[in-house]
Structures are given as C-alpha cells and as structure tokens.
Design a protein around this motif. Structure first.
Motif, short mmCIF file in Angstrom:
data_model
loop_
_atom_site.label_atom_id
_atom_site.label_comp_id
_atom_site.label_asym_id
_atom_site.label_seq_id
_atom_site.Cartn_x
_atom_site.Cartn_y
_atom_site.Cartn_z
N LEU A 30 8.34 -1.08 14.44
CA LEU A 30 7.00 -1.82 13.90
C LEU A 30 6.40 -1.33 13.07
O LEU A 30 6.34 0.10 12.65
CB LEU A 30 6.21 -2.14 15.13
N THR A 31 5.59 -2.19 12.07
CA THR A 31 5.07 -1.89 10.90
C THR A 31 3.67 -1.26 11.56
O THR A 31 2.90 -2.56 11.83
CB THR A 31 5.04 -2.77 9.87
N GLY A 32 3.13 -0.32 11.70
CA GLY A 32 1.72 0.25 12.05
C GLY A 32 1.72 0.63 13.48
O GLY A 32 2.77 0.26 14.04
N ASP A 33 0.82 1.49 13.84
CA ASP A 33 0.63 1.90 15.13
C ASP A 33 -0.59 1.26 15.54
O ASP A 33 -1.81 1.54 15.03
CB ASP A 33 0.54 3.26 15.08
N ARG A 60 8.09 7.35 7.31
CA ARG A 60 6.84 7.99 7.59
C ARG A 60 5.84 6.95 7.19
O ARG A 60 5.77 6.73 5.83
CB ARG A 60 6.85 9.43 6.55
N GLN A 61 4.88 6.77 8.16
CA GLN A 61 3.95 5.88 8.02
C GLN A 61 2.45 6.66 8.13
O GLN A 61 2.53 7.48 8.98
CB GLN A 61 3.96 4.61 8.99
N GLU A 62 1.90 6.68 7.06
CA GLU A 62 0.65 7.44 7.02
C GLU A 62 -0.64 6.44 6.83
O GLU A 62 -0.49 5.58 6.04
CB GLU A 62 0.49 8.43 5.98
N VAL A 63 -1.79 6.67 7.75
CA VAL A 63 -2.88 5.90 7.58
C VAL A 63 -4.36 6.99 7.78
O VAL A 63 -4.23 7.62 8.83
CB VAL A 63 -2.97 4.95 8.79
N ASP A 303 14.23 -0.07 1.63
CA ASP A 303 15.26 -0.08 2.80
C ASP A 303 14.88 0.37 4.14
O ASP A 303 15.72 0.74 4.46
CB ASP A 303 16.43 0.38 2.06
N HIS A 304 13.68 0.17 4.46
CA HIS A 304 13.42 0.35 5.93
C HIS A 304 12.48 -0.81 6.55
O HIS A 304 12.30 -1.74 5.92
CB HIS A 304 12.45 1.78 5.91
N SER A 305 12.17 -0.48 7.71
CA SER A 305 11.61 -1.58 8.60
C SER A 305 10.12 -2.10 7.75
O SER A 305 9.85 -3.08 8.34
CB SER A 305 11.33 -1.29 10.08
#
Length: 329
Positions: A30-33, A60-63, A303-305
């Motif tokens: 999923l995109t986002g936590d 790696r998703q950074e917020v 090229d990722h989710s």
C-alpha cells in the motif's frame, strides 16, 4: 455441533493458510501508512504533527512533518526573506520518492542555491487531496505562517476524483485516529485492515468499485471536465490570492508510462486556458521533452507500488516553478 466445529476449524485453517501465502508470496503493498493520518472535521484526514515515519515495502516511504503538520524538516520560517506555500496531492507530497526528492524540497534547494534572497517553502500537500481540499488546507493553515509571496499548485486529472469523493463524504470515512466512526475504535480497525492481506484485498476491491461508480478515468471530453470542475475553483483562488497581494503559480501534471501521452493535447489545453485567464503557468514540458527524447530507456514512472514521478521529473517541475518565481518576484 460436531460438524459445525469441524467446518469452523477447516475454514480457519484455509483462511490462515491463504493469509500466510499471500503475505509471503504476493503481498499487496500500500502507498502510505494509515498510522500517519488523523481525522479532521474540515478536511476529512490530515497528517499528524511531528512525524518521522519510515515505512518500507518494495521501496522506502518517508513522511516527515513539523509541529505544524506540514511536510517540512523545520517549523519556523520567519527567518526567511520570502515564503512559498505549495498545495496539491501525492505529486506534490512526493509519494514514491525519498522525502528530499519531492518537487517542493527541490524547489527549496534550487532557489536558495541560486538567489541572493532566502526562500522558505511550506509543503501543505497530501496524497489524494482534490482541488477543494488543497485550497481549503491553505485557507485553514496559512495564518500560522508568515505571509507567502507565492502559492504553487501542481494539479492533475485525479483531483477531480478527489473532489467527488470529498463531496460525497468518503474522505471523512477513513479509519484513522480521532475518527468518530466505530465508537472510537476506527484507528485500531484501520491498523488491522492495513496489516492483514485478505482484508487489504477486500478494501481494494471495494475501493475500485467505488471508483468505477463515481468516476470514469477515460473522460469523453477532457476540456468539458476541466472547465466544469477546475476552472471556476482556480479562477476564484487566483483572485483570492491576488486580492491579498500573493501570486498564484499553476502547473498541470500529465504523467504516464507512455512518454508520448505526457505532454499531450490535454496538457496544452490547460496551458492555453491559464494563459487566457492570466494565471501564471509553470510549463515543465519543454525540458521534459528534451530529456525524454534523448533516450527511450529513460524511465518516467517509478517501478514500485507507489509509482508516481521519478526524481528527475520532480527536479524539472521544480525548475519550472523556480523560473516563474524568479521572473515574478
């Protein structure tokens, strides 16, 4: 009773096996936590204050948010000579790339590397915000900062969908902290729904069903859709800012895996509309075309989710805003 017990155990076993198999071999990223968000009576959802969230799926998703809830490392901007506020959706938030590869942060580095004056950039964007939410969050939050010299908005076709869902109340139904739904247990249910693969897929199917019922991605007449659903809001916001001696800079995002669709007739229609209505338009397509035409091997979308724009696209978009800012300061 015995048959019911056997059936229940068998069903539990197959559900457990399906969950483990999906988690190991076919996880749905999923995109986002969901734990980064909280309920807001006006906006539906917003990011929590003081986040330093790193969420790793297939990328790696950074917020990162400050104590005022904007996407910034810092909270105080009074030491800058000028202030810029950026509004928008995931394209402005910087979804899909590291935090410091979003176009607002790149814009910050470009301006402060090249101009004698110092520029603060406050990023008020959030993924899935439509035009109404983007403008509303500005009107709610701008007073807690010094007066901006510019407001920038990178819009796209999905913002229309965001407005539809906002008007129908769907944006207030997310299972996040402080939500009034489910007797105060919405946050817990939201956390569980993000961790269990089977539930994630059920939510995805429901989301796609809701999407198909309310919004057609392949519009029959883009120009009509733009004029009916964007033009009035943009003109009113431009006049609102102008009356407060603030310059509005607008841009249109038309990214697509097929490079030939990126700067198409839809983009040119929006560009010409902005010119006809005296709205400053940040035109990033000329530089995009120049680079994209050098090699077919250069990717446009991650090229990722989370997909979205590659960092080099964000740098070009930032440059187009920078040029307009320096020309109109």
């Amino acid at each position: 009773m015995k048959n019911f017990l056997v059936l229940s155990i068998t069903l539990f076993f197959f559900v457990f096996l399906a969950e483990i198999s999906l988690r190991v071999f076919y996880p749905l990223n999923l995109t986002g936590d969901i734990s980064n968000y909280e309920y807001d009576e006006n906006l539906g959802i917003k990011l929590k204050d003081n986040l330093n969230s790193v969420y790793i799926t297939d990328h790696r998703q950074e917020v990162i948010t400050n104590k005022k809830g904007t996407l910034n490392y810092e909270s105080e901007f009074s030491n800058y000579d000028n202030l810029i506020i950026t509004i928008g959706d995931s394209n402005t938030q910087g979804v899909g790339v590291p935090f410091d590869s979003s176009y607002p942060f790149v814009l910050y580095t470009q301006l402060n590397s090249e101009d004698k004056e110092s520029w603060g950039v406050v990023n008020m964007a959030l993924a899935a915000y439509g035009t109404k939410q983007a403008i509303l969050v500005y009107k709610i939050k701008y007073k807690i900062f010094m007066k901006p010299k510019f407001v920038t908005y990178l819009a796209d076709k999905n913002d229309y969908m965001g407005d539809l869902f906002f008007d129908k109340g769907y944006k207030h139904m997310h299972l996040v902290k402080n939500s009034p739904r489910f007797f105060g247990y919405a946050e817990i249910l939201g956390y569980v729904s993000q961790k269990i693969e089977l539930i994630k897929r059920i939510k995805y199917i429901l989301s796609e069903t809701k999407l198909s019922q309310n919004y057609n991605k392949v519009e029959e007449n883009f120009e009509k859709v733009f004029l009916n659903n964007y033009a009035k809001k943009l003109l009113e916001f431009n006049n609102y800012l102008r009356n407060n001696q603030i310059s509005f800079i607008f841009a249109w995002n038309s990214l697509d895996e097929n490079k030939n669709n990126v700067c198409s007739s839809e983009y040119n229609f929006v560009k010409n509309w902005a010119k006809q209505n005296n709205i400053i338009f940040a035109d990033w397509c000329p530089n995009f075309k120049k680079i994209a035409n050098l090699s077919n091997a250069i990717p446009v979308i991650n090229d990722h989710s989370s997909s979205h724009a590659r960092p080099w696209i964000n740098r070009i978009i930032a440059q187009s805003f920078r040029d307009k800012i320096l020309n109109h300061k």
